[in-house]
Design a protein around this motif. Structure first.
Motif, PDB file in Angstrom:
ATOM      1  N   GLU A   1     -44.661 -11.946 -84.360  1.00 36.94           N
ATOM      2  CA  GLU A   1     -43.884 -12.253 -83.154  1.00 36.94           C
ATOM      3  C   GLU A   1     -42.913 -11.095 -82.923  1.00 36.94           C
ATOM      4  O   GLU A   1     -41.997 -10.866 -83.718  1.00 36.94           O
ATOM      5  CB  GLU A   1     -43.121 -13.565 -83.281  1.00 36.94           C
TER       6      GLU A   1
ATOM      7  N   GLU B   1     -41.155 -12.627 -75.999  1.00 31.54           N
ATOM      8  CA  GLU B   1     -41.582 -12.864 -77.372  1.00 31.54           C
ATOM      9  C   GLU B   1     -43.106 -12.745 -77.363  1.00 31.54           C
ATOM     10  O   GLU B   1     -43.798 -13.627 -76.851  1.00 31.54           O
ATOM     11  CB  GLU B   1     -41.142 -14.254 -77.842  1.00 31.54           C
TER      12      GLU B   1
ATOM     13  N   HIS C   1     -46.660 -12.598 -79.110  1.00 37.22           N
ATOM     14  CA  HIS C   1     -47.350 -13.043 -80.320  1.00 37.22           C
ATOM     15  C   HIS C   1     -48.658 -12.267 -80.443  1.00 37.22           C
ATOM     16  O   HIS C   1     -49.550 -12.402 -79.598  1.00 37.22           O
ATOM     17  CB  HIS C   1     -47.640 -14.546 -80.262  1.00 37.22           C
TER      18      HIS C   1
END
Length: 503
Positions: free
Chosen positions: A171, A28, A30
């Motif tokens: 994200e 994930e 960011h």
């Protein structure tokens, strides 16, 4: 298109006491959206400002303050999705993710759990030796960043800086398609490269503008293939999430440590607990942070202050039409149209600033020669001086003129290096410098022949050796070049030396 073998690399295998294990990794990432204002306020996103100076009332959670969507953030998210060949959702919505922490003054984070702005996409990750892997993107959603808690200013107190609160983040959630630490770093690097080309995130990991949460699990050989067939996550083993990784090197080290930790637990008859962990770079280990939350732990619900976001296909099409040439396409063009090697094209397209510089240098000139000078001479010197391309003392126009002088036989390669040094340290127009300092290459065959005759006449013993061993003819070429101050045309010198020695 690039000539690559897709999905050829084998997964990272770790030998345990009871047999081999394979890694399964999902990330994930960011990415801070490149805008001057925050996601729901007009407060500045400037990095390095005085603590709590870039904070609007809505960022601070003041009562009655309502969020207003920044259209620029939406556009940047759509651009990123298009750059990753992803589906753009014309209807999306924002949700509240509820939790308490001192640097989250609203008591919730505005995110997109149920209806993200970008759906499924993919990214091509090159792994060297002509191999690559397609990593599937599950979704990209927009959300607010939190503030920053500072614990090292006073041992008895903690401080909160809300400057980052409300900054827009994308994200980017991958499928569990990554099979080793090197692949994970390469994937993050490729995302960073694409977003820098698009101008949607500056990719500065040191400032926290790009960071990754890494999900790691281990399974037996063959289990991943079962997962791909059935979609059953249960065969992949229990995953642990390593939070806030902001270094490619640390991402690799953390994955390797965490995989071995899990293998040791399983082989010792213990259970891997699904949890969130932190990586300690000083000790090169991960440690437990908290148990892994699920969506219901955050009591998600639609944000009542924000209507669903609806965008028009025509607007998306306009953004798509404005996209720049992306790195894979640019690399393929450099190889196919300019005759560059895969390595040179990779180096030159690794960063958009490097690629733009090279294209200006090579415009109307030999691509291979231009690549050689940019990579070996310019990049080499910049690295030595700890500079990057944006700080280059030599402009693309100046370097292009140097290459043009070589191609026109106005100067030799040796003189070109002397000229490059002058331009690098003193500046100036290369063509004018060559004229003013008498650096033009000697192309008069009469003058060159006279120099060759003189060297041969002064070295009769060496002449006999060269006639017996033609490989020694290079010695005469070097002497003539030395006698002419490196200004003689090397090709003409070589031809005359061979002709004279053959007589």
């Amino acid at each position: 298109m690039l000539d690559l073998t897709y999905d050829a690399p084998k997964p990272k295998t770790i030998a345990g006491a009871t047999g081999d294990w394979e890694l399964v990794i999902g990330l994930e990432v960011h990415a801070q959206v490149a805008t001057k204002a925050k996601l729901f306020s007009g407060a500045s996103t400037q990095f390095g400002a005085e603590p709590n100076s870039n904070v609007a009332f809505v960022d601070a959670g003041m009562p009655g303050m309502l969020p207003v969507i920044n259209e620029g953030c939406i556009e940047q998210a759509v651009r990123t999705g298009l750059g990753l060949k992803a589906e753009i959702n014309l209807w999306s919505a924002f949700d509240r993710k509820n939790y308490f922490y001192p640097d989250l003054p609203q008591g919730y984070q505005i995110s997109q759990l149920y209806h993200p702005i970008v759906g499924e996409g993919e990214v091509l990750v090159e792994l060297g030796n002509g191999t690559a892997r397609r990593v599937r993107i599950e979704r990209i959603h927009l959300e607010q960043d939190a503030g920053k808690s500072i614990h090292d200013m006073d041992p008895n107190m903690s401080f909160v800086d809300l400057n980052r609160t409300g900054v827009a983040l994308m994200e980017i959630v991958s499928r569990p398609d990554i099979r080793g630490p090197e692949e994970a770093a390469a994937y993050v690097g490729k995302l960073r490269q694409i977003m820098r080309y698009l101008g949607t995130c500056d990719g500065n990991m040191q400032n926290g503008n790009l960071r990754a949460d890494v999900n790691v699990s281990v399974c037996r050989p063959g289990d991943y293939e079962k997962f791909m067939e059935t979609g059953d996550f249960g065969v992949l083993g229990t995953r642990c999430e390593i939070k806030n990784m902001n270094s490619m090197r640390f991402i690799q080290a953390a994955i390797d440590y965490e995989a071995r930790r899990q293998i040791a637990l399983i082989e010792d008859g213990k259970e891997v607990v699904q949890e969130t962990r932190l990586y300690d770079a000083d000790k090169n280990e991960t440690r437990s942070m908290r148990s892994k939350e699920e969506a219901h732990d955050y009591r998600y619900f639609p944000d009542p202050d924000l209507l669903p976001l609806e965008i028009e296909q025509a607007w998306v099409d306009d953004i798509a039409a404005s996209l720049p040439e992306l790195p894979d396409d640019k690399k393929a063009r450099f190889i196919n149209d300019m005759g560059l090697s895969d390595y040179d094209a990779s180096v030159l397209t690794a960063d958009v600033a490097n690629a733009d510089f090279f294209e200006k240098v090579a415009e109307g000139r030999d691509g291979k020669l231009s690549a050689n000078w940019v990579i070996n001479e310019l990049f080499g010197r910049l690295k030595k001086d700890d500079k990057d391309i944006t700080d280059s003392p030599v402009s693309p126009e100046q370097l292009g003129k140097i290459i043009g002088l070589i191609q026109s036989d106005a100067i030799s390669g040796k003189i070109a290096k002397d000229l490059f040094e002058i331009v690098y340290t003193e500046g100036g127009d290369p063509e004018a410098i060559v004229e003013e300092r008498g650096m033009k290459q000697v192309t008069d065959t009469g003058a060159i022949e006279a120099a060759v005759d003189e060297v041969i006449a002064n070295n009769p013993d060496q002449v006999e050796k060269a006639k017996a061993n033609p490989k020694l003819a290079g010695w005469f070429v070097g002497q003539v070049m030395k006698a002419t101050g490196g200004k003689a045309n090397p090709k003409a010198v070589n031809e005359l030396v061979m002709k004279k020695l053959a007589q």
